[in-house]
Design an enzyme around this catalytic site. Structure first.
Site, short mmCIF file in Angstrom:
data_model
loop_
_atom_site.label_atom_id
_atom_site.label_comp_id
_atom_site.label_asym_id
_atom_site.label_seq_id
_atom_site.Cartn_x
_atom_site.Cartn_y
_atom_site.Cartn_z
N GLU A 259 0.81 -1.32 -0.03
CA GLU A 259 -0.03 -0.22 -0.29
C GLU A 259 0.94 1.20 0.03
OE1 GLU A 259 -1.66 -0.54 3.84
OE2 GLU A 259 -3.35 -2.08 2.96
N ARG B 63 2.39 20.21 6.02
CA ARG B 63 3.46 19.30 6.65
C ARG B 63 4.55 19.99 7.75
NH1 ARG B 63 6.71 16.46 4.17
NH2 ARG B 63 6.38 14.76 5.53
N CYS C 140 -1.72 34.38 10.02
CA CYS C 140 -1.43 35.08 11.32
C CYS C 140 -1.19 33.94 12.41
CB CYS C 140 -2.66 36.06 11.74
SG CYS C 140 -3.01 37.38 10.64
N GLU C 141 -0.24 33.27 12.36
CA GLU C 141 0.07 32.10 13.25
C GLU C 141 1.62 31.98 12.74
OE1 GLU C 141 -1.22 28.54 14.06
OE2 GLU C 141 -3.37 28.98 13.36
C1 LIG Z 1 -1.10 6.17 5.17
C2 LIG Z 1 -1.02 4.47 4.88
C3 LIG Z 1 -0.37 3.97 3.76
C4 LIG Z 1 0.56 4.78 2.95
O1 LIG Z 1 1.46 5.29 3.57
P1 LIG Z 1 2.77 5.99 2.95
O2 LIG Z 1 3.75 6.41 3.91
O3 LIG Z 1 2.25 7.28 2.11
O4 LIG Z 1 3.40 5.00 2.09
C5 LIG Z 1 -0.62 2.68 3.51
N1 LIG Z 1 -1.38 1.85 4.27
C6 LIG Z 1 -2.21 2.41 5.37
C7 LIG Z 1 -3.07 1.50 6.31
C8 LIG Z 1 -2.01 3.77 5.70
O5 LIG Z 1 -2.55 4.13 6.76
#
Ligand SMILES: *Cc1c(COP(=O)(O)O)cnc(C)c1O
Length: 423
Positions: free
Chosen positions: A273, A311, A343-344
């Site tokens: 993922e 970020r 304004c922060e």
């Molecule tokens: C956020 C997330 C990802 C992706 O994370 P990256 O650091 O962007 O690769 C994959 N799996 C799950 C369950 C997540 O919460």
């Protein structure tokens, strides 16, 4: 490697000069490179060659439908965290049977939406969720494909706010309860207990914690199989880091090698993922200089702010900041803070950077802004969401137009007891 390079002293996105985009859409704007996304996908997919691993793009990193579609066309599935992301992924063309649904708080509605769609897998994060999914699936006469997300209690060595695999984090089922939960799942109606998932955090720049967590997941799978469960799937999560500044994250090839070594001959359908590693360095945020202020310290005040890219304020993260027109040779670089108009004091994109002299309307680019950038933007200070532009070779297209202030004002509705002051 990315495709944001200087040509004749002007920053280009692939074959398009960044100032040409600015002239067309105004500033600030996000700009993404198709060639960079494609390259990152292909390098990662190539590193897993022969494993049959399915890459489910983590949509939350950048959920513009054009971005999702780009990965779908390259062969990716999608990893979603909400019903909204599920809708988006499907609207962008991801086939339901390539979609994984993760996250610690899926609602009844979201579960039934995903069951109706027929997704590839639910990554279940707790016992209550397992029971709820069972009930919803049984009511609908469906069988939910389930992997349990275990919390392996591994420190990913990343920022506090994006580490997810320690036992004090809210994610996953403690690995020492996994057997019990798997047994429970196998006894409940409406569930097919298929696998184990791990995801220990994001922006991980070392292979060791990955290996440790995969190792624990695979050992668990061995134990589950020994106990008679037919475990066929292992979901390895995302989290691979990228270079923002000085980091040296493991190259995808090394990561792939490690995955191959650990999973060889285990007869598992693997899912990854990845989010950030695919899109992070495929995007920049381009801003215009409003003016400089010199009061003991040099401040470059730009028209992008923390609402556009949160970020730095949220994760103390570093982004390289470069002028879109390369400074003249010999131009004096002096230290400056690059700040937005909000304004922060937290509205500081970078501190103490060596920057050339900049005049009002000069352009700067905040690099590595493709992941967790536009998706985390807000309209704080009644600042409309900025456009997103996708470049492909010599072409570019606006893939999300700039919001107008009228759009924002129209969202507020006066209650009946106050005079309607909005025309
Ligand atoms: C956020 C997330 C990802 C992706 O994370 P990256 O650091 O962007 O690769 C994959 N799996 C799950 C369950 C997540 O919460």
């Amino acid at each position: 490697m990315d495709h944001f390079q200087y040509r004749d002293g002007v920053l280009h996105a692939e074959d398009v000069a960044v100032p040409d985009i600015a002239a067309a859409v105004g500033t600030p704007f996000y700009c993404y490179s198709t060639a960079t996304m494609t390259r990152h996908y292909q390098v990662l997919a190539g590193s897993l060659d022969g494993t049959g691993a399915r890459i489910c793009y983590a949509v939350k990193a950048n959920s513009n439908q054009a971005v999702i579609r780009t990965f779908v066309e390259l062969g990716a599935g999608a990893d979603v965290i909400s019903g909204g992301e599920l809708r988006r992924a499907m609207a962008a063309g991801a086939a339901p049977d390539t979609i994984v649904f993760a996250g610690p708080g899926k609602t009844r509605d979201e579960l039934s939406q995903a069951l109706a769609a027929g997704i590839y897998q639910f990554n279940v994060e707790s016992e209550p969720e397992l029971r709820l999914l069972s009930a919803v699936a049984a009511e609908m006469g469906k069988v939910a494909p389930v992997s349990i997300r275990v919390n392996p209690d591994v420190d990913a060595g990343t920022h506090e706010k994006i580490t997810t695999g320690r036992k004090q984090n809210k994610f996953g089922i403690p690995i020492d309860r996994a057997m019990e939960i798997f047994d429970l799942g196998a006894s409940l109606p409406g569930l097919a207990m298929l696998g184990v998932a791990v995801h220990i955090g994001s922006q991980i720049t070392d292979l060791a914690p990955f290996e440790e967590s995969f190792d624990r997941a695979l050992k668990l799978i061995d134990e589950l199989r020994a106990a008679g469960h037919e475990v066929s799937r292992c979901n390895l999560g995302g989290g691979l880091g990228i270079p923002y500044g000085g980091e040296a994250p493991p190259p995808p090839a090394e990561y792939g090698k490690m995955v191959k070594r650990l999973t060889a001959n285990r007869q598992l359908d693997l899912v990854l993922e990845p989010g950030r590693v695919l899109v992070g360095n495929a995007g920049i945020l381009v801003a215009g200089v409003i003016h400089e202020k010199h009061e003991g310290r040099r401040f470059i005040i730009i028209d992008a702010a923390m609402n556009d890219l949160i970020r730095p304020a949220m994760y103390d993260s570093w982004h390289d900041i470069v002028p879109v027109r390369a400074p003249a040779p010999g131009a004096a670089l002096t230290e400056a803070d690059v700040v937005g108009p909000i304004c922060e004091s937290g509205d500081t994109l970078a501190k103490g950077r060596h920057m050339p002299p900049l005049a009002p309307n000069d352009l700067i680019a905040v690099r590595s802004a493709g992941a967790y950038g536009a998706v985390m933007a807000s309209t704080y200070n009644t600042r409309p969401l900025v456009p997103e532009v996708l470049v492909h070779g010599g072409q570019f297209a606006v893939i999300r137009p700039r919001q107008s202030i009228d759009d924002l004002l129209a969202l507020d509705k006066p209650p009946p007891w106050l005079a309607a002051t909005l025309e």
